[in-house]
Write a protein that holds these residues in place. Sequence first.
Motif, PDB file in Angstrom:
ATOM      1  N   ASP A 107      21.881 -14.705  -8.891  1.00 37.50           N
ATOM      2  CA  ASP A 107      21.177 -14.900  -7.439  1.00 37.50           C
ATOM      3  C   ASP A 107      22.177 -14.143  -6.424  1.00 37.50           C
ATOM      4  N   ILE A 108      21.670 -13.562  -5.316  1.00 34.44           N
ATOM      5  CA  ILE A 108      22.318 -12.959  -4.505  1.00 34.44           C
ATOM      6  C   ILE A 108      22.296 -13.574  -3.068  1.00 34.44           C
ATOM      7  N   LEU A 109      23.319 -13.853  -2.354  1.00 34.28           N
ATOM      8  CA  LEU A 109      23.332 -14.558  -1.113  1.00 34.28           C
ATOM      9  C   LEU A 109      23.017 -13.562  -0.014  1.00 34.28           C
ATOM     10  N   ILE A 110      22.077 -13.992   0.723  1.00 37.37           N
ATOM     11  CA  ILE A 110      21.383 -13.234   1.887  1.00 37.37           C
ATOM     12  C   ILE A 110      21.784 -13.821   3.175  1.00 37.37           C
ATOM     13  N   ARG A 111      21.767 -12.754   4.346  1.00 38.28           N
ATOM     14  CA  ARG A 111      21.465 -13.513   5.488  1.00 38.28           C
ATOM     15  C   ARG A 111      20.824 -12.477   6.388  1.00 38.28           C
ATOM     16  N   THR A 112      19.936 -13.135   7.400  1.00 38.68           N
ATOM     17  CA  THR A 112      19.271 -12.455   8.334  1.00 38.68           C
ATOM     18  C   THR A 112      18.948 -13.199   9.374  1.00 38.68           C
ATOM     19  N   LYS A 113      18.407 -12.462  10.536  1.00 39.10           N
ATOM     20  CA  LYS A 113      18.068 -13.170  11.744  1.00 39.10           C
ATOM     21  C   LYS A 113      16.757 -13.587  11.620  1.00 39.10           C
ATOM     22  N   THR A 114      15.876 -12.720  10.841  1.00 38.49           N
ATOM     23  CA  THR A 114      14.187 -13.005  11.022  1.00 38.49           C
ATOM     24  C   THR A 114      14.197 -12.960   9.276  1.00 38.49           C
ATOM     25  N   ILE A 115      13.699 -14.235   8.878  1.00 37.36           N
ATOM     26  CA  ILE A 115      13.530 -14.476   7.395  1.00 37.36           C
ATOM     27  C   ILE A 115      12.516 -13.468   6.843  1.00 37.36           C
ATOM     28  N   GLY A 116      12.950 -12.792   5.965  1.00 38.33           N
ATOM     29  CA  GLY A 116      12.205 -12.076   4.899  1.00 38.33           C
ATOM     30  C   GLY A 116      12.433 -10.288   5.392  1.00 38.33           C
ATOM     31  N   THR A 117      12.897 -10.163   6.410  1.00 43.92           N
ATOM     32  CA  THR A 117      13.228  -8.987   7.005  1.00 43.92           C
ATOM     33  C   THR A 117      14.687  -8.595   7.098  1.00 43.92           C
ATOM     34  N   ASN A 118      15.048  -7.328   7.197  1.00 42.63           N
ATOM     35  CA  ASN A 118      16.455  -6.766   7.739  1.00 42.63           C
ATOM     36  C   ASN A 118      17.432  -7.544   6.937  1.00 42.63           C
ATOM     37  N   GLU A 119      17.320  -7.816   5.791  1.00 43.68           N
ATOM     38  CA  GLU A 119      18.385  -8.702   4.927  1.00 43.68           C
ATOM     39  C   GLU A 119      19.600  -8.043   4.703  1.00 43.68           C
ATOM     40  N   GLU A 120      20.698  -8.847   4.806  1.00 44.82           N
ATOM     41  CA  GLU A 120      22.103  -8.335   4.586  1.00 44.82           C
ATOM     42  C   GLU A 120      22.783  -9.155   3.522  1.00 44.82           C
ATOM     43  N   ILE A 121      23.280  -8.398   2.482  1.00 42.19           N
ATOM     44  CA  ILE A 121      23.893  -9.116   1.516  1.00 42.19           C
ATOM     45  C   ILE A 121      25.108  -9.657   1.780  1.00 42.19           C
ATOM     46  N   VAL A 122      25.217 -10.800   1.546  1.00 39.00           N
ATOM     47  CA  VAL A 122      26.687 -11.759   1.931  1.00 39.00           C
ATOM     48  C   VAL A 122      27.639 -11.579   0.763  1.00 39.00           C
ATOM     49  N   PHE A 123      26.813 -12.070  -0.340  1.00 33.37           N
ATOM     50  CA  PHE A 123      27.793 -11.925  -1.559  1.00 33.37           C
ATOM     51  C   PHE A 123      26.839 -11.659  -2.807  1.00 33.37           C
TER      52      PHE A 123
END
Length: 742
Positions: free
Chosen positions: A152-168
């Motif tokens: 699995d890949i760790l994601i962060r975003t300010k709006t869930i489900g959109t504009n996702e950034e990969i953290v790790f």
Amino acid sequence: MGAWGAIVPVNRTKTYESVNGMKQKEESITGYFEEPLGCETGGDFVHTTNITGLHEITKKEKDLFSKKNPKIYHGIQVADNYQVLEQSHDPEVKQWIEQQNVATDVFLKNTNSYQMIKNRLKQLWTFSYHTVPVCYGDYYFYWKNLGETNQDILIRTKTIGTNEEIVFDPNILSPQGLIAVSSYAISNNGRYLAYALSKNGGIWQTLKIRDIHTGKDFDEELDHCNYTVIAWNAQGTGFYYNCFPEKDYQASSIYFHALGTSQQDDTFVFQHEHNHFLCHPMISSCGNYLLVSVQDGYEPTHGLYIRKVNEDGDFITMFDHHDARFDYLGNSGDTFYFLTNGATSRGRVIAVDMHNPSEQHWQEIISEQECTFEQAHLVGNRYLVGTHVNHTHHEVCIYDIQKKSQEEIVLPTDGTVSQISYDGNNDCLYINISSTLHPHAVVRWDLKIKKLSTVFSSGYQDKDINFAFSAYESIQRFCTSQDGTSIPIFITHKKGVSFDGNAPTIMYGYGAFGINRLPVFNPYVLHWLEQGGVYARANIRGGGVYGREWHNAAKHHERPKSFADFIAACEWLIENNITSPLKLATNGLSMGGFLLLSCMLQRPDLFGAVIAEVPIADLLRLPRFDLGYQIIPEVGDPLRSVEEFSYLKDQSPLLNIDPTQKYPPLFVTTADHDGIVHPMHGRKFVAAMQEARTNNIVLLREEKNVGHGDGKPRNKRLESATDLIAFLHGIFALEYKGVKQC
């Protein structure tokens, strides 16, 4: 005539993949193979010779096991004829394991359907998965897998489900998925990620810290970590973590690590006087207190100690006794809230003044319910979210502590709730739910308008996997055990089927540590169902579906009650004309593998096939390997007393094989990096069964570069599932059914 077809002699050459999958070998196969029913002589055969599955036991194998090494327990001598198989690095043992894997490959790949099974499972394993979003600072964080990566890949975003950034993304470290994140924690401000990496499924971890804003790791790496829990301080300048300083499974200790410093400079914080107890740190919801939870092995009971974060004095003992669980939920000042089964069996919520923690001062907030209280979350100092076990599935209730009222959230399926998080910004809950016929989904419950909505849909959106979910159903039934106890069973099968006693059926069992094995999504079950199979789970004693008493009823010398429960559940399937002994397979992992081996030895007439994954088989030697000693509180210690030695000897599968008995076909799996259940258990049991010539088929698969199951990559889960289903197709002589268009 065998139970599965005619026995015919064979002499031919077979080409197969080597264990590492890198090169091809040719093996001359001479022996007796069983012709599946309905096939003509000369086709692909299902093998039925015993020992290694390919040949009579060789002189080299006899020599390997010729060095008898009896052990003395309390003045009693016990044979240990296969102790050499405990030596994983012995060249002869390595060769024996390789031969076993080769024999298993030949058997499985001789089934007509092996490749079709693997191809179909590849399709079914493309389901998507998301954990629940959790807010830190300005961002939401969650793990995701769209069915395309091994980890699995760790994601962060300010709006869930959109504009996702990969953290790790751990897949970058190992494309084969052999490096996994075994634990992690994000600082409250969302700036830093502390994460522990394990390699090849091993239990030892390396802890690293990442600056999420820059995407770069700090220079320091923390070693000696093992099932580490990480707890950041409120300021995000450092964290508490547990480790074994000497890397010897003793002296479980808690340290504080300040960012940007060496591990040698970490501050010692806590170690229990019983240095084999496991210690885990927590930071209170207000950020002012450090709590330390202490366990004796994997026993689901805790001691709890507390002090202020910035103080160096002694800890206040909140709960020193270890006969109940105390799960910290949150606090309001010096008043702390816990989910406990102390003085109850099925759990309740209490408030405790940290300065007056004795039981007579406990204040009951939510009383014991009819259904077992498994999890709880305190949100907003007003609501408490409770997850209850209703026989074979979870229910979620919202308790308004102020109004002393409660309401149930109607979930999209009767299944398993694996995660719940609270979003204070939007006053809502995120819940991860799945079941046998419902892939993992994340739903959102709005606490204000009391409405449920979907955040991440179930598994297969945008993928044409062509599985007819609506054609199947799950039902809950009950059977009666030998002593009159009612045992819940969860059964999934095709709708409208008229059972005639011939449906190939898998019964799954566990029953230990108070752990509930409720229905969860697994693509290999979908494949089994669409091939005409039935899948069932029995929630036997030793688990926790009915609380602490249900668990304690089958511990230590009472363990045979769980065997009786499982046997009763299997008999129920037969009595109700769902299946027959020749078409009934059992499957279990770890303590579940121990359960299945024990039931097979007691009732060999009841099963058509047994699949024991990473099983415990040698109870007398269990405490001497890696973390095996942590299982002592559940099963007992053969060195502690004559009484414990006596019942463990009677329960140990390895010591209770009857060479005059005919047992059903057996498939045992082990893992070369398993630090919880050492692979010697499966090896020794298979060797004993093969040498005793107790049945037609005894196969061993020792998986490479994996452990007990945590962090196992997607590709290896797929391979394991292919093996299991191919084994049952071969044993039951099943004709592979193509997938019809929905």
